[in-house]
Design a protein around this motif. Structure first.
Motif, mmCIF file in Angstrom:
data_model
loop_
_atom_site.group_PDB
_atom_site.id
_atom_site.type_symbol
_atom_site.label_atom_id
_atom_site.label_comp_id
_atom_site.label_asym_id
_atom_site.label_seq_id
_atom_site.Cartn_x
_atom_site.Cartn_y
_atom_site.Cartn_z
ATOM 1 N N GLY A 95 9.994 -8.271 -6.798
ATOM 2 C CA GLY A 95 9.272 -7.740 -5.791
ATOM 3 C C GLY A 95 10.182 -6.597 -4.766
ATOM 4 N N VAL A 96 10.131 -4.953 -4.932
ATOM 5 C CA VAL A 96 10.399 -4.550 -3.570
ATOM 6 C C VAL A 96 9.617 -4.140 -2.840
ATOM 7 N N LEU A 97 10.138 -4.009 -1.498
ATOM 8 C CA LEU A 97 9.429 -3.067 -0.216
ATOM 9 C C LEU A 97 10.022 -2.301 0.673
ATOM 10 N N PHE A 98 9.406 -0.601 0.155
ATOM 11 C CA PHE A 98 9.903 0.486 0.434
ATOM 12 C C PHE A 98 9.616 0.482 2.056
ATOM 13 N N ILE A 99 10.540 0.752 2.727
ATOM 14 C CA ILE A 99 9.610 1.384 4.065
ATOM 15 C C ILE A 99 10.524 2.788 4.189
ATOM 16 N N TYR A 114 5.052 -1.095 -1.994
ATOM 17 C CA TYR A 114 5.281 -2.594 -2.632
ATOM 18 C C TYR A 114 5.226 -2.328 -4.134
ATOM 19 N N VAL A 115 6.570 -2.326 -4.502
ATOM 20 C CA VAL A 115 6.771 -2.244 -6.146
ATOM 21 C C VAL A 115 6.871 -3.697 -6.422
ATOM 22 N N SER A 116 6.151 -4.515 -7.945
ATOM 23 C CA SER A 116 6.507 -5.475 -8.800
ATOM 24 C C SER A 116 5.816 -4.971 -10.105
ATOM 25 N N GLU A 117 6.093 -5.760 -10.663
ATOM 26 C CA GLU A 117 5.668 -5.355 -12.415
ATOM 27 C C GLU A 117 4.098 -6.617 -12.310
ATOM 28 N N ASP A 118 4.086 -8.256 -11.181
ATOM 29 C CA ASP A 118 3.159 -8.255 -11.268
ATOM 30 C C ASP A 118 2.859 -8.357 -9.846
#
Length: 433
Positions: A95-99, A114-118
């Motif tokens: 996942g990637v945390l976008f701030i 926070y972007v993730s597949e699961d």
């Protein structure tokens, strides 16, 4: 009495000679130990490291995330956000945390993504939110001229030292230890009632459907047959439990020897953390002392008494249900009222006795015969006056005698009824015959 002993002997021998009984008696401990070993092995395995990207436009948060055994963080602030989202889809990152960058710290409350597949675990979400909130709090305090370093030095963590009025040391979680010990006894009673009560019911149904019951009932009383089945099945169950305990202990000892568990000397990690290790050892010692102080002998005696009363009470109902129907499918409408008090006793024990072992709810349900074998055994480790236990036992055995009488009435009529599923109304009529 001679007829009853013959029935008991017949039921006992037929149970212990049954192939499924023999197989489960010796296979169940092996399965239990195998499952325990599998759980231990799986818990010792290292979890796969998850790679998390941190896209921090503000530059304030990226250094707050430290790598651990489970998570590895990567600073990807210079990479295009669209490419990062594609990387998540391609499984390059968990996942990637976008701030984003905000001028007002208050704007960060709803701006972080926070972007993730699961879906991430609750622990990861809580830990991430805690890190972000802590950083924003410190930043806000600095902006207001408050020295956070001085604030940290001023913070004092309080750990209460627990002692009894007698001066003895104790530890946190003693109530949980007591409810755990009581729950083991209560749970054993519940499982024994369900497993061997069903065995009694199936035995009655088999003899009824094969018409053997008509021959047997011509020479003995129905209540003798019912009690013989219950007692014979009980003795077979006790024998099975004893064998389980012996085989289980042997298997655990063998497994311990095969694993080569060495506890003779402390590890390097224990030495490096000597104060923490000593404190843990002290707490474990106190916990064992607390367990030894429990009335284990009297609990074992009360377990036997409540087991006898509770098992005979419920087994009488199981026998009556088996006599009233022609097959196991028809038992479903009658099983819920039998199982419900047992489940209620477990829930009352865990959710009420732990918090208020001497409260009104716990006390009442430890007196009700259908729940007392479970609830009272959970209360006893907390110290219950003898008169309450005596009253509870008296009510249990009085109800047991009444239920046996009622069940014998249903049993007497039901074992000779075929081809029709009885209703509750018909069962009540049978009591008048």
């Amino acid at each position: 009495m001679g007829v009853l002993s013959l029935i008991i002997k017949r039921e006992f021998i037929s149970k212990v000679r049954n192939k499924s009984f023999i197989v489960m008696t010796f296979v169940s401990p092996i399965i239990f130990v195998a499952v325990a070993a599998l759980i231990g092995y799986l818990s010792s395995m290292k979890t796969e490291v998850k790679h998390i990207g941190i896209h921090d436009e503000s530059g304030m948060f990226v250094n707050e995330f430290k790598n651990s055994e489970s998570y590895k963080y990567h600073d990807v602030s210079k990479i295009d956000p669209k490419l990062l989202k594609d990387s998540v889809s391609q499984a390059n990152y968990e996942g990637v945390l976008f701030i984003p960058k905000k001028d007002n710290l208050k704007d960060y409350e709803k701006a972080i993504e926070y972007v993730s597949e699961d879906s991430p675990s609750l622990g990861f979400i809580a830990d991430t939110e805690s890190k972000l909130s802590e950083k924003l709090l410190r930043k806000n305090l600095n902006n207001q001229g408050i020295d956070t370093v001085l604030l940290d030095k001023s913070q004092i963590d309080v750990t209460m030292h627990l002692t009894k009025a007698s001066g003895e040391e104790t530890v946190k979680g003693v109530n949980e230890i007591k409810i755990g010990v009581g729950a083991i006894f209560g749970y054993l009673i519940m499982m024994f009632i369900i497993i061997y009560g069903n065995m009694v019911m199936r035995s009655v149904i088999e003899e009824k459907t094969s018409r053997i019951i008509e021959i047997i009932i011509s020479s003995i009383k129905p209540i003798q047959l019912m009690m013989g089945k219950i007692i014979g099945t009980t003795l077979a169950g006790i024998l099975q439990f004893v064998i389980w305990a012996i085989v289980g202990v042997i298997l655990l000892v063998v497994a311990n020897l095969l694993l080569g568990l060495n506890t003779s000397s402390p590890t390097t990690e224990m030495i490096s953390k000597a104060p923490e290790y000593n404190q843990l050892l002290s707490n474990v010692t106190i916990i064992f002392m607390e367990i030894k102080k429990l009335p284990l002998l009297s609990m074992a005696v009360y377990f036997l008494i409540y087991f006898i009363g509770g098992y005979f009470l419920y087994s009488s109902l199981y026998a009556a249900i088996g006599a009233a129907v022609d097959n196991e499918t028809d038992t479903q409408q009658f099983m819920f009222p039998v199982i419900m008090p047992l489940m209620l006793g477990v829930y009352i024990g865990f959710f009420t006795v732990m918090n208020e072992p001497h409260g009104t709810v716990a006390t009442i349900f430890s007196m009700i015969p259908f729940t007392s074998p479970i609830v009272m055994l959970m209360r006893i480790p907390f110290g219950v006056p003898f008169y309450e236990i005596a009253l509870s036992i008296a009510l249990l055995f009085a109800t047991f005698i009444a239920i046996v009488w009622v069940a014998a009435k249903i049993y007497r009529v039901g074992i000779l009824m075929y081809g029709k599923k009885p209703t509750w109304k018909e069962l009540i009529k049978w009591l008048k015959y």
